[in-house]
Design a protein around this motif. Structure first.
Motif, short mmCIF file in Angstrom:
data_model
loop_
_atom_site.label_atom_id
_atom_site.label_comp_id
_atom_site.label_asym_id
_atom_site.label_seq_id
_atom_site.Cartn_x
_atom_site.Cartn_y
_atom_site.Cartn_z
N ARG A 23 0.83 -1.21 0.00
CA ARG A 23 0.00 0.00 0.00
C ARG A 23 0.87 1.25 0.00
NH1 ARG A 23 -3.15 -3.20 3.69
NH2 ARG A 23 -2.23 -2.15 5.51
N ASN A 24 1.95 1.24 0.78
CA ASN A 24 2.84 2.40 0.82
C ASN A 24 3.45 2.66 -0.56
OD1 ASN A 24 2.35 2.60 3.55
ND2 ASN A 24 4.31 1.69 4.18
N MET A 25 3.88 1.59 -1.24
CA MET A 25 4.46 1.73 -2.56
C MET A 25 3.46 2.37 -3.52
SD MET A 25 5.97 -1.29 -5.04
CE MET A 25 4.36 -2.10 -5.03
N SER A 26 2.22 1.89 -3.47
CA SER A 26 1.18 2.43 -4.34
C SER A 26 0.84 3.87 -3.99
CB SER A 26 -0.08 1.56 -4.23
OG SER A 26 -1.14 2.10 -4.99
N GLU A 27 0.76 4.18 -2.68
CA GLU A 27 0.44 5.54 -2.27
C GLU A 27 1.53 6.52 -2.66
OE1 GLU A 27 -0.31 5.18 1.89
OE2 GLU A 27 -2.14 4.00 1.61
N THR A 28 2.80 6.09 -2.59
CA THR A 28 3.90 6.95 -3.02
C THR A 28 3.84 7.19 -4.51
OG1 THR A 28 5.29 6.10 -1.22
CG2 THR A 28 6.41 7.23 -3.02
N HIS A 29 3.55 6.14 -5.28
CA HIS A 29 3.37 6.26 -6.73
C HIS A 29 2.30 7.32 -7.02
CE1 HIS A 29 3.04 4.38 -10.90
NE2 HIS A 29 1.95 5.14 -10.83
N THR A 48 6.47 2.75 -11.85
CA THR A 48 7.25 2.34 -10.69
C THR A 48 8.01 1.07 -11.00
OG1 THR A 48 5.93 3.37 -8.93
CG2 THR A 48 7.11 1.37 -8.35
N ILE A 49 9.29 1.06 -10.65
CA ILE A 49 10.11 -0.15 -10.74
C ILE A 49 10.27 -0.70 -9.32
CG2 ILE A 49 12.39 -1.09 -11.30
CD1 ILE A 49 12.65 1.02 -13.46
N PRO A 50 9.67 -1.87 -9.01
CA PRO A 50 9.85 -2.45 -7.68
C PRO A 50 11.27 -3.01 -7.55
CG PRO A 50 7.92 -3.37 -8.83
CD PRO A 50 8.77 -2.68 -9.84
N PHE A 51 11.98 -2.62 -6.49
CA PHE A 51 13.34 -3.13 -6.29
C PHE A 51 13.69 -3.01 -4.82
CE2 PHE A 51 14.71 0.98 -5.54
CZ PHE A 51 16.04 1.26 -5.78
N ALA A 52 14.97 -3.18 -4.47
CA ALA A 52 15.48 -3.04 -3.10
C ALA A 52 14.87 -4.05 -2.14
CB ALA A 52 15.27 -1.62 -2.58
N SER A 53 14.40 -5.18 -2.65
CA SER A 53 13.84 -6.23 -1.80
C SER A 53 14.25 -7.62 -2.26
CB SER A 53 12.31 -6.13 -1.79
OG SER A 53 11.87 -4.89 -1.28
N PHE A 54 15.34 -7.70 -3.00
CA PHE A 54 15.76 -8.98 -3.59
C PHE A 54 16.75 -9.70 -2.68
CE2 PHE A 54 14.24 -6.52 -7.26
CZ PHE A 54 13.24 -7.40 -7.68
N ILE A 55 16.23 -10.10 -1.50
CA ILE A 55 17.03 -10.82 -0.50
C ILE A 55 16.15 -11.90 0.12
CG2 ILE A 55 18.44 -8.81 0.01
CD1 ILE A 55 15.91 -9.81 2.60
N TYR A 56 16.80 -12.79 0.88
CA TYR A 56 16.01 -13.64 1.77
C TYR A 56 16.67 -13.68 3.14
CZ TYR A 56 19.16 -17.75 1.22
OH TYR A 56 20.23 -18.63 1.24
N PHE A 57 15.85 -13.92 4.17
CA PHE A 57 16.32 -14.02 5.55
C PHE A 57 16.94 -15.41 5.71
CE2 PHE A 57 13.18 -10.73 5.45
CZ PHE A 57 13.57 -9.80 6.39
#
Length: 439
Positions: free
Chosen positions: A200-206, A214-223
């Motif tokens: 929702r935050n990503m969409s609201e910022t868009h 919007t290019i979704p990024f900065a989340s390409f990791i795993y715990f």
């Protein structure tokens, strides 16, 4: 302008004969060996050869990764100009100089500045300082605007300020998935809502920036440790981000490491989406065992940290913080610490503890100025009770790591006053937004 996606939060922006490499992290584990890249980044050496500028958004290791930065050729280090926000930049500049970097340019808050002082007609950059540490960067060239938000928490009022400054945003790059956890139990109750909130935050910022794509990024990791892998099943995939934006009628472009995107051109995300969908599942990945530290090591790290806190913050403030009780499962022990008294001691657990943290992550949290922030980012703890007291501790630790000290000898300085003045515009809404979204 073109965007070349390297991996996670790293991109290269090409514009008018120059290139900017942003937040490179190419290999290795980070956040106390708790995050692992997924998938692996791809950096074409030819892109590195054409790069004239290097932007670092903030000092978290998935954005300012010293092993990666140190591995670049000496010729690259001599040639590039490192772009940094002005706030608390001295220690970062010193670290870069130690690695052999020679050229630096500090970017003020909310000012559009030419990349080269010699030319007012070429590409320009705009840095928005967010929170205590983060920053976002816009690149402006030939009436096109790319805004790299990375994982900066930017509220809707702040988006209005940014849009007022930039006039329009063609392409927004934004985080789309879990990057921390507050430790609430049970995780299956809280993590789905947290993941949904990020979308929702990503969409609201868009929407607030009126971004075209919007290019979704900065989340390409795993715990990737045994005590934080529980987070992975709740993480948003990039397919989730694409679908969510599409359902809101918002355009998205998904890039796989090695892909490129031309601003304003038609783009097909389906090949990248298919590649992401074919990655190994969570239970097929590798996880590290839990390391152990002794109580002696934990106590020594705490006492050094507590002395530093007492030297930088007034005692009346510290007296507002209640003691924190922590169960250490791998040692089968319970400890209690108090910043007001600087004491830490083992106790016989008389009631439910505030937190559960294994010994090595707890030692790491006390050992380094960024350690408690890392504890939250790595999701290697569980919170049982007294959330507000723990949150206030975390805010204090964040201030300390961000170089915001509150004793009079630190407050009444030119640097601190300049910092306060630079953040007055939108500062209150930013503080409220940060507190509400703090993990």
């Amino acid at each position: 302008m073109k965007i070349h996606f390297i991996g996670h939060a790293s991109i290269v922006v090409e514009c008018s004969g120059t290139s900017i490499l942003m937040d490179p992290w190419l290999s290795g584990k980070i956040f106390n060996n708790s995050w692992t890249l997924r998938p692996d980044p791809v950096l074409d050496p030819a892109l590195l050869d054409r790069t004239d500028y290097l932007w670092i958004s903030h000092e978290h290791p998935d954005h300012c990764n010293f092993p990666t930065l140190g591995s670049f050729p000496d010729s690259f280090k001599r040639r590039v100009t490192v772009l940094l926000q002005t706030r608390d930049s001295a220690k970062i500049v010193a670290a870069f100089k130690g690695m052999g970097y020679q050229r630096f340019r500090l970017l003020p808050h909310r000012e559009i500045v030419p990349l080269t002082e010699e030319s007012q007609n070429g590409p320009k950059v705009y840095c928005y300082h967010a929170g205590l540490m983060d920053s976002a960067l816009a690149v402006i060239d030939d009436r096109q605007v790319i805004l790299n938000q990375n994982d900066a928490r930017i509220s809707t009022p702040e988006c209005r300020l940014i849009l007022q400054d930039l006039k329009h945003v063609d392409t927004l790059l934004s985080q789309f998935s879990l990057a921390a956890y507050a430790g609430f139990e049970p995780p299956e109750r809280y993590l789905p809502e947290r993941a949904a909130q990020i979308l929702r935050n990503m969409s609201e910022t868009h929407r607030a920036l009126d971004a075209k794509v919007t290019i979704p990024f900065a989340s390409f990791i795993y715990f990737s440790t045994e005590d934080n892998k529980y987070v992975n099943p709740f993480a948003n995939t990039v397919n989730d981000a694409y679908d969510y934006l599409s359902k809101q009628g918002q355009s998205a472009a998904v890039l796989y490491p090695g892909d490129s995107y031309e601003v304003g051109a038609a783009y097909d995300s389906s090949p990248a989406l298919q590649r992401y969908a074919s990655l190994p599942k969570w239970d097929e990945l590798t996880y590290d065992p839990i390391d152990t530290k002794s109580l002696t090591e934990i106590f020594a790290a705490y006492k050094a940290m507590a002395a530093q806190i007492r030297e930088r913050y007034p005692r009346p403030l510290l007296m507002l913080l209640r003691p924190v009780t922590i169960k250490i499962p791998d040692l089968d022990k319970t400890v209690e610490f108090s910043l007001a008294s600087e004491q830490i001691a083992e106790i016989q657990e008389p009631y439910r503890p505030d937190l559960s943290i294994n010994s090595q992550p707890l030692w790491f949290g006390f050992k380094f100025p960024f350690g408690i922030q890392t504890l939250g980012v790595s999701a290697r703890f569980r919170l049982h009770q007294n959330f507000r007291n723990w949150k206030m501790h975390r805010i204090l630790f964040s201030l300390n790591n961000g170089g915001v000290y509150l004793k009079p000898k630190y407050v009444f300085t030119t640097d601190f006053m300049n910092y306060v003045r630079s953040r007055l515009a939108g500062g209150m809404t930013q503080a409220v937004h940060y507190y509400r979204t703090s993990l």
